[in-house]
Scaffold this active site. Structure first.
Site, short mmCIF file in Angstrom:
data_model
loop_
_atom_site.label_atom_id
_atom_site.label_comp_id
_atom_site.label_asym_id
_atom_site.label_seq_id
_atom_site.Cartn_x
_atom_site.Cartn_y
_atom_site.Cartn_z
N HIS A 130 0.81 -1.22 0.00
CA HIS A 130 0.00 0.00 0.00
C HIS A 130 0.85 1.27 0.00
CE1 HIS A 130 -3.42 -2.56 1.93
NE2 HIS A 130 -3.33 -2.74 0.64
N CYS A 138 3.91 13.66 -7.31
CA CYS A 138 3.15 14.76 -7.90
C CYS A 138 1.93 14.23 -8.65
CB CYS A 138 4.05 15.55 -8.87
SG CYS A 138 3.18 16.95 -9.58
N SER A 200 -6.73 -7.39 10.21
CA SER A 200 -8.15 -7.76 10.37
C SER A 200 -8.62 -8.56 9.17
CB SER A 200 -9.00 -6.49 10.53
OG SER A 200 -8.77 -5.63 9.43
#
Ligand code: BV8
Ligand code: ZN
Length: 255
Positions: A130, A138, A200
């Protein structure tokens, strides 16, 4: 805080987990926010997944950034400042020690975390599914820079083209980095034991790696404080703080 070995069933489960790990050639690991909790990094679901009254899933999205970039940046400025102060905990160091033991070509660590604590603990083969909080990119050109600990302006702009900068993280509804994701899938398919630590198991496609490993015939060992959707397919679920259980598991490998 109970010490892991006080619970006989946990003791037996740790022995089983050590036995499975001792036999493994190739290990794949998936970590989530729980592995950084003992470093003082708040988890997502811990605070009920809320930030300033918003659901994280509603703030960490391209739509939220387009609609109110200052709000989204407030969320990330706070987390950048928090992460700049934290250090890896015994759980991170145990996973780095496990990689040293097996060799980097035999252990792949895929993390959902963007706090770079696995690298700080010495893990070498880390797949950041992630992205990374310290890196900014940018929205208008190819500018990309790792700027850890730096306090950025409220709405940081690119010095090359003037467009808004954004955190180089994967938001909800965004694709994961292609190469990183492919390597994570390959590691889950090829491993002969899969550790899932402090997640989780709700966010996809990351959570799907658990099923991928299981389908490939690898036993799954879960480390969490409580049961998760992964618990139903795990061969062993070790309930307790990962900062205690992971070092305990490593101690048993040599026993
Ligand atoms: C995607 C980076 C394809 C940002 C994160 C509608 C439209 C589009 C997609 C979807 C949709 N509905 C659902 C989806 C899929 C969506 C998803 O899975 N949503 C969830 C909420 C259901 N996924 C996506 O959008 C992904 N992209 O699908 O692209 C696509 C593209 C276009 C159109 C359609 C599809 C992108 C997902 C990545 C999002 N980015 N992070 C940032 O961090 O700001 S996810 C975020 O959640 C973090 O990465 C975090 O790590 C991750 C998962 O949470 P956990 O790590 O598990 O943390 P959590 O707090 O939940 O749990 C902590 C656990 O630790 C708990 O179990 C706790 O018990 C345990 N614990 C606590 N302390 C300890 C401990 N365990 C051990 N020891 C302790 N001490
Ligand atoms: Zn630019």
């Amino acid at each position: 805080m109970h010490h892991p070995v006080d619970q006989p069933d946990l003791d037996a489960d740790l022995a089983r987990a050590a036995d499975l790990l001792r036999r493994a050639q190739r290990v794949a690991v998936l970590t989530g926010a729980g592995v950084s909790a003992e470093s003082g990094v708040p988890t997502f679901r811990g605070a009920g997944g809320l930030w300033e009254g918003h659901r994280v899933e509603d703030v960490a999205t391209p739509e939220a950034f387009a609609h109110d970039p200052a709000l989204v940046w407030r969320f990330y400025h706070l987390r950048r400042a928090a992460v700049a102060k934290v250090r890896p905990n015994a759980g991170h160091f145990a996973l780095a020690a496990l990689e040293d033991r097996l060799g980097s070509d035999q252990l792949t660590l895929a993390t959902q975390n963007i706090d770079a604590l696995h690298k700080a603990a010495g893990s070498r083969r880390v797949l950041e599914l992630h992205g990374r909080l310290s890196r900014v990119r940018c929205t208008g050109c190819d500018y990309l820079a790792d700027r850890p600990g730096e306090e950025l302006p409220e709405l940081p702009r690119c010095l090359k083209c003037g467009e808004l900068l954004r955190p180089d993280v994967v938001w909800f509804h965004e694709m994961l980095p292609h190469r990183v994701w492919r390597e994570a899938e390959e590691a889950a398919e090829a491993c002969d034991v899969f550790l899932v630590v402090g997640t989780s198991a709700i966010v996809y496609p990351a959570a799907g790696l658990i099923q991928t490993a299981r389908r490939g015939g690898a036993p799954v060992i879960e480390f969490n404080l409580e049961a998760t959707p992964a618990s139903s397919i795990a061969d062993v679920s070790l309930f307790g703080p990962s900062g205690e259980l992971l070092p305990e598991l490593l101690r048993r490998l040599d026993a």
